[in-house]
Design an enzyme around this catalytic site. Structure first.
Site, PDB file in Angstrom:
ATOM      1  N   PHE A  85      -4.288   4.842  -0.055  1.00 39.50           N
ATOM      2  CA  PHE A  85      -4.196   3.610   0.744  1.00 39.50           C
ATOM      3  C   PHE A  85      -3.115   3.643   1.803  1.00 39.50           C
ATOM      4  O   PHE A  85      -3.136   2.853   2.747  1.00 39.50           O
ATOM      5  CB  PHE A  85      -3.945   2.401  -0.184  1.00 39.50           C
ATOM      6  CG  PHE A  85      -2.498   2.251  -0.609  1.00 39.50           C
ATOM      7  CD1 PHE A  85      -1.568   1.671   0.245  1.00 39.50           C
ATOM      8  CD2 PHE A  85      -2.052   2.729  -1.839  1.00 39.50           C
ATOM      9  CE1 PHE A  85      -0.230   1.552  -0.125  1.00 39.50           C
ATOM     10  CE2 PHE A  85      -0.723   2.622  -2.217  1.00 39.50           C
ATOM     11  CZ  PHE A  85       0.193   2.029  -1.354  1.00 39.50           C
ATOM     12  N   LYS A 130     -14.189   9.508   0.989  1.00 41.63           N
ATOM     13  CA  LYS A 130     -14.080   8.340   0.088  1.00 41.63           C
ATOM     14  C   LYS A 130     -12.735   7.687   0.386  1.00 41.63           C
ATOM     15  O   LYS A 130     -11.688   8.162  -0.052  1.00 41.63           O
ATOM     16  CB  LYS A 130     -14.164   8.827  -1.364  1.00 41.63           C
ATOM     17  CG  LYS A 130     -14.704   7.837  -2.347  1.00 41.63           C
ATOM     18  CD  LYS A 130     -13.838   6.680  -2.706  1.00 41.63           C
ATOM     19  CE  LYS A 130     -12.576   6.940  -3.462  1.00 41.63           C
ATOM     20  NZ  LYS A 130     -11.669   5.748  -3.403  1.00 41.63           N
ATOM     21  N   GLU A 185     -10.179   2.152  -2.000  1.00 45.11           N
ATOM     22  CA  GLU A 185     -10.857   0.848  -2.122  1.00 45.11           C
ATOM     23  C   GLU A 185      -9.948  -0.293  -1.667  1.00 45.11           C
ATOM     24  O   GLU A 185     -10.412  -1.402  -1.411  1.00 45.11           O
ATOM     25  CB  GLU A 185     -11.345   0.628  -3.563  1.00 45.11           C
ATOM     26  CG  GLU A 185     -10.266   0.560  -4.643  1.00 45.11           C
ATOM     27  CD  GLU A 185      -9.782   1.932  -5.138  1.00 45.11           C
ATOM     28  OE1 GLU A 185      -9.889   2.924  -4.394  1.00 45.11           O
ATOM     29  OE2 GLU A 185      -9.282   1.994  -6.282  1.00 45.11           O
ATOM     30  N   SER A 208      -1.957   9.913  -5.969  1.00 50.17           N
ATOM     31  CA  SER A 208      -0.882  10.049  -6.953  1.00 50.17           C
ATOM     32  C   SER A 208      -1.092  11.319  -7.794  1.00 50.17           C
ATOM     33  O   SER A 208      -2.210  11.837  -7.895  1.00 50.17           O
ATOM     34  CB  SER A 208      -0.852   8.807  -7.846  1.00 50.17           C
ATOM     35  OG  SER A 208      -2.125   8.616  -8.405  1.00 50.17           O
ATOM     36  N   CYS A 210       4.558   9.343   1.185  1.00 45.37           N
ATOM     37  CA  CYS A 210       4.834  10.442   0.262  1.00 45.37           C
ATOM     38  C   CYS A 210       6.021  11.262   0.763  1.00 45.37           C
ATOM     39  O   CYS A 210       6.526  12.116   0.059  1.00 45.37           O
ATOM     40  CB  CYS A 210       3.616  11.324   0.092  1.00 45.37           C
ATOM     41  SG  CYS A 210       3.172  12.140   1.616  1.00 45.37           S
ATOM     42  N   GLU A 221       8.410   8.201  -9.110  1.00 49.66           N
ATOM     43  CA  GLU A 221       8.063   7.709  -7.780  1.00 49.66           C
ATOM     44  C   GLU A 221       8.002   6.186  -7.835  1.00 49.66           C
ATOM     45  O   GLU A 221       7.282   5.623  -8.654  1.00 49.66           O
ATOM     46  CB  GLU A 221       6.697   8.277  -7.362  1.00 49.66           C
ATOM     47  CG  GLU A 221       6.273   7.834  -5.986  1.00 49.66           C
ATOM     48  CD  GLU A 221       4.991   8.517  -5.502  1.00 49.66           C
ATOM     49  OE1 GLU A 221       4.038   8.627  -6.301  1.00 49.66           O
ATOM     50  OE2 GLU A 221       4.955   8.912  -4.315  1.00 49.66           O
TER      51      GLU A 221
HETATM   52  P1  NAD Z   1      -4.189   6.765  -6.028  1.00 52.74           P
HETATM   53  O1  NAD Z   1      -4.013   8.051  -6.747  1.00 52.74           O
HETATM   54  O2  NAD Z   1      -4.188   5.509  -6.815  1.00 52.74           O
HETATM   55  O3  NAD Z   1      -5.573   6.774  -5.211  1.00 52.74           O
HETATM   56  C1  NAD Z   1      -5.894   7.812  -4.306  1.00 52.74           C
HETATM   57  C2  NAD Z   1      -7.403   7.957  -4.234  1.00 52.74           C
HETATM   58  O4  NAD Z   1      -7.891   8.381  -5.503  1.00 52.74           O
HETATM   59  C3  NAD Z   1      -8.122   6.656  -3.926  1.00 52.74           C
HETATM   60  O5  NAD Z   1      -9.214   6.933  -3.085  1.00 52.74           O
HETATM   61  C4  NAD Z   1      -8.561   6.143  -5.300  1.00 52.74           C
HETATM   62  O6  NAD Z   1      -9.769   5.424  -5.246  1.00 52.74           O
HETATM   63  C5  NAD Z   1      -8.737   7.402  -6.098  1.00 52.74           C
HETATM   64  N1  NAD Z   1      -8.282   7.310  -7.494  1.00 52.74           N
HETATM   65  C6  NAD Z   1      -7.428   6.413  -8.036  1.00 52.74           C
HETATM   66  N2  NAD Z   1      -7.214   6.702  -9.344  1.00 52.74           N
HETATM   67  C7  NAD Z   1      -7.941   7.793  -9.628  1.00 52.74           C
HETATM   68  C8  NAD Z   1      -8.157   8.561 -10.803  1.00 52.74           C
HETATM   69  N3  NAD Z   1      -7.569   8.262 -11.956  1.00 52.74           N
HETATM   70  N4  NAD Z   1      -8.989   9.617 -10.728  1.00 52.74           N
HETATM   71  C9  NAD Z   1      -9.581   9.957  -9.564  1.00 52.74           C
HETATM   72  N5  NAD Z   1      -9.425   9.262  -8.409  1.00 52.74           N
HETATM   73  C10 NAD Z   1      -8.611   8.194  -8.445  1.00 52.74           C
HETATM   74  O7  NAD Z   1      -3.081   6.730  -4.876  1.00 52.74           O
HETATM   75  P2  NAD Z   1      -2.749   5.518  -3.896  1.00 52.74           P
HETATM   76  O8  NAD Z   1      -2.043   4.470  -4.681  1.00 52.74           O
HETATM   77  O9  NAD Z   1      -3.937   5.166  -3.090  1.00 52.74           O
HETATM   78  O10 NAD Z   1      -1.718   6.241  -2.904  1.00 52.74           O
HETATM   79  C11 NAD Z   1      -0.364   6.403  -3.186  1.00 52.74           C
HETATM   80  C12 NAD Z   1      -0.081   7.748  -3.809  1.00 52.74           C
HETATM   81  O11 NAD Z   1      -0.542   8.789  -2.947  1.00 52.74           O
HETATM   82  C13 NAD Z   1       1.416   8.011  -3.986  1.00 52.74           C
HETATM   83  O12 NAD Z   1       1.608   8.652  -5.214  1.00 52.74           O
HETATM   84  C14 NAD Z   1       1.756   8.929  -2.826  1.00 52.74           C
HETATM   85  O13 NAD Z   1       2.885   9.738  -3.023  1.00 52.74           O
HETATM   86  C15 NAD Z   1       0.499   9.737  -2.744  1.00 52.74           C
HETATM   87  N6  NAD Z   1       0.354  10.367  -1.445  1.00 52.74           N
HETATM   88  C16 NAD Z   1       0.612  11.693  -1.386  1.00 52.74           C
HETATM   89  C17 NAD Z   1       0.539  12.339  -0.172  1.00 52.74           C
HETATM   90  C18 NAD Z   1       0.851  13.807  -0.083  1.00 52.74           C
HETATM   91  O14 NAD Z   1       0.670  14.371   0.975  1.00 52.74           O
HETATM   92  N7  NAD Z   1       1.300  14.454  -1.132  1.00 52.74           N
HETATM   93  C19 NAD Z   1       0.181  11.641   0.989  1.00 52.74           C
HETATM   94  C20 NAD Z   1      -0.088  10.268   0.877  1.00 52.74           C
HETATM   95  C21 NAD Z   1       0.002   9.649  -0.360  1.00 52.74           C
END
Ligand code: NAD
Length: 485
Positions: A150, A174, A177, A227, A282, A376
């Site tokens: 997001f 994808k 959401e 994450s 991140c 985090e």
């Molecule tokens: P999230 O893991 O909750 O969701 C990311 C994506 O995965 C979304 O599209 C979501 O629908 C899906 N998702 C959620 N839970 C899942 C699961 N259990 N299994 C499979 N798919 C799942 O992350 P978020 O809250 O949208 O974003 C924030 C996180 O993303 C933070 O931890 C941040 O550090 C990380 N992030 C990392 C980078 C990087 O380059 N390393 C870049 C941007 C964000």
């Protein structure tokens, strides 16, 4: 509702999804309902994969110099539509308009890099024996998937879209959401840029559809950003289904501050890094290691943090749950004995009482075993740990399981080099608070911040989105030449 319900984008058209689970899209800025998204089910994904498969033969056979013409036009469309797009990003994500604009600028830079791909994917040839030649060429994979988080509704999708598609793949993306609107807008811009129907498809949904993506036999490769726990799951499931996978995870980035650091520049960088995008990057500074006598810098950091005003130059965090989580972390640190120097809890912005804001927060005398030091937080919070020397600082950084970024602030080249060498992180900053490599340098962390091989952007991404074909050719079959002679 300001916007009509979010749809999937399949074969060049917005289409209804068939699932029976719905989510409201809520603006973190003021709590208003922007739209509603219907979460896709496997049949919706099948439709998108079929469309992508049909488009693949023609797209992959289109010469790369022609394919990138779409992205030259897409870049211009990003520029022309920047105001509308920034507004949408800001509404659905909660970040400020200037942060949303910065995201678009970075998306443009990513697209420019993709336009240069024809110069970078040139193969090699060599006459390896008399009249026998070996040559290599980069070949696309087929239908690939990109699953995004997001926090950057426009930039992170553009980490993958221009490169993967220019290299000849067809894509299913994808979106998160929580922010499904911006990618829908990108889909329309790609169509306007002349991308053939079916080459780019959007499937809205949550983790359920992610599972279907990882298992789908029609998908060759999965890239994921989110994450760490989700990244691990996606990496395991995709590779178990024999796909290549690159999964970027969460982060806990350390800034090491030495007594000789330039005071104003350091304080401004620390505060910009911890509070930019409300700490939901991140690459955000989340832990600061103060080495030796740096009281004067900590004072300046607090002064700078107090200039950050929620609702003005600080956006909202994504949801009520996120605000509660961040405030819980701060409260637990206080109970455990840390000192809250600047407290962002209980923040309400006048006229936006339903918005989910957390003010900038500086926590001092944090111990390495406290949750705010290890985990985090993903909010505008910096946790300061004190050490006597650089070795102790590096030991704290190295002990953390993440490894996205680490920075050092000093005027001493020797100390800077020591941190560059010893920090266990993929992206290092010297006097830089957010050390995001600019194109053509690639983006990617280490340890629990990245699962898989290579980086997601820049030259490194070419390896991920293509496979190498090696040919050995005897041009004159009549010549009695052995290929080994
Ligand atoms: P999230 O893991 O909750 O969701 C990311 C994506 O995965 C979304 O599209 C979501 O629908 C899906 N998702 C959620 N839970 C899942 C699961 N259990 N299994 C499979 N798919 C799942 O992350 P978020 O809250 O949208 O974003 C924030 C996180 O993303 C933070 O931890 C941040 O550090 C990380 N992030 C990392 C980078 C990087 O380059 N390393 C870049 C941007 C964000």
């Amino acid at each position: 509702m300001k916007y009509s319900p979010v749809q999937n984008f399949v074969n060049g058209k917005m289409v209804e999804t068939t699932g029976n689970r719905f989510l409201e899209v809520i603006s973190p800025m003021d709590g208003s309902v922007l739209s509603v998204v219907r979460l896709s089910v496997k049949e919706d994904l099948d439709r998108a994969v079929d469309a992508a498969k049909k488009a693949y033969p023609a797209w992959s056979k289109t010469p790369i110099k022609e394919r990138v013409q779409v992205f030259f036009r897409y870049k211009q469309l990003l520029e022309r539509n920047a105001n509308d797009l920034a507004q949408l990003i800001s509404e659905e994500n909660g970040k400020t308009l200037s942060e949303a604009n910065a995201e678009i600028e970075k998306s443009i830079e990513l697209t420019e890099f993709a336009c240069s791909l024809p110069q970078l994917v040139v193969g090699e040839t060599l006459e390896v024996s008399k009249e026998i030649e070996c040559r290599t060429e980069r070949v696309s994979l087929g239908v690939v998937a990109s699953i995004v988080p997001f926090n950057f509704p426009c930039m992170v999708p553009n980490w993958t879209i221009p490169n993967a598609i220019s290299l000849g793949n067809c894509m299913i993306i994808k979106p998160s959401e929580k922010v499904p609107l911006s990618v829908s807008k990108l889909a329309l811009l790609l169509k306007e840029a002349g991308l053939p129907d079916g080459v780019f498809n959007v499937v809205q949904g949550d983790k359920e559809i992610v599972t279907s993506i990882c298992q789908h036999p029609g998908i060759e490769a999965v890239s994921f950003v989110g994450s760490s726990n989700a990244a691990k799951n996606v990496y395991r499931l995709s590779t178990q289904h024999l796909k290549r996978c690159l999964a970027l995870g969460g982060a806990k980035n350390h800034l090491v501050i030495l007594p000789d650091a330039k005071v104003d520049m350091t304080a401004q960088n620390v505060v910009a890094s911890m509070s930019g995008c409300a700490g939901q990057r991140c690459m955000a500074a989340s832990a600061m290691i103060a080495v030796g006598e740096v009281e004067h810098i900590v004072d300046k950091i607090c002064e700078e943090a107090k200039k950050i005003i929620p609702g003005k130059n600080l956006g909202a965090v994504i949801s009520k749950e996120a605000k509660e989580r961040i405030e819980r972390y701060i409260g637990e640190a206080e109970v455990a004995g840390a000192k809250i120097l600047v407290d962002g809890r209980g923040c309400v912005v006048e006229g936006k009482e339903e918005g989910t804001y957390v003010g900038p927060t500086v926590i001092d005398y944090v111990k390495p075993d406290m949750a705010v030091a290890r985990e985090e937080i993903f909010g505008p919070v910096i946790s300061i740990m004190r050490t006597q020397n650089l070795e102790e600082a590096i030991a704290i950084e190295n002990a953390n399981p993440y490894g996205n970024a680490a920075s050092v602030f000093t005027q001493n080249g020797g100390y800077a080099r020591y941190v560059m060498e010893k920090a266990s992180a993929g992206m290092i900053g010297v006097n830089v608070g957010v050390p995001v490599p600019r194109e053509p340098f690639s983006f990617g962390g280490w340890n629990d911040s990245r699962f898989g091989v290579g980086d997601i952007t820049g030259k490194s991404s070419i390896e991920f989105w293509t496979k190498l074909k090696k040919s050995t050719i005897k041009w004159n079959p009549e010549a009695g030449i052995n290929w080994m002679t």
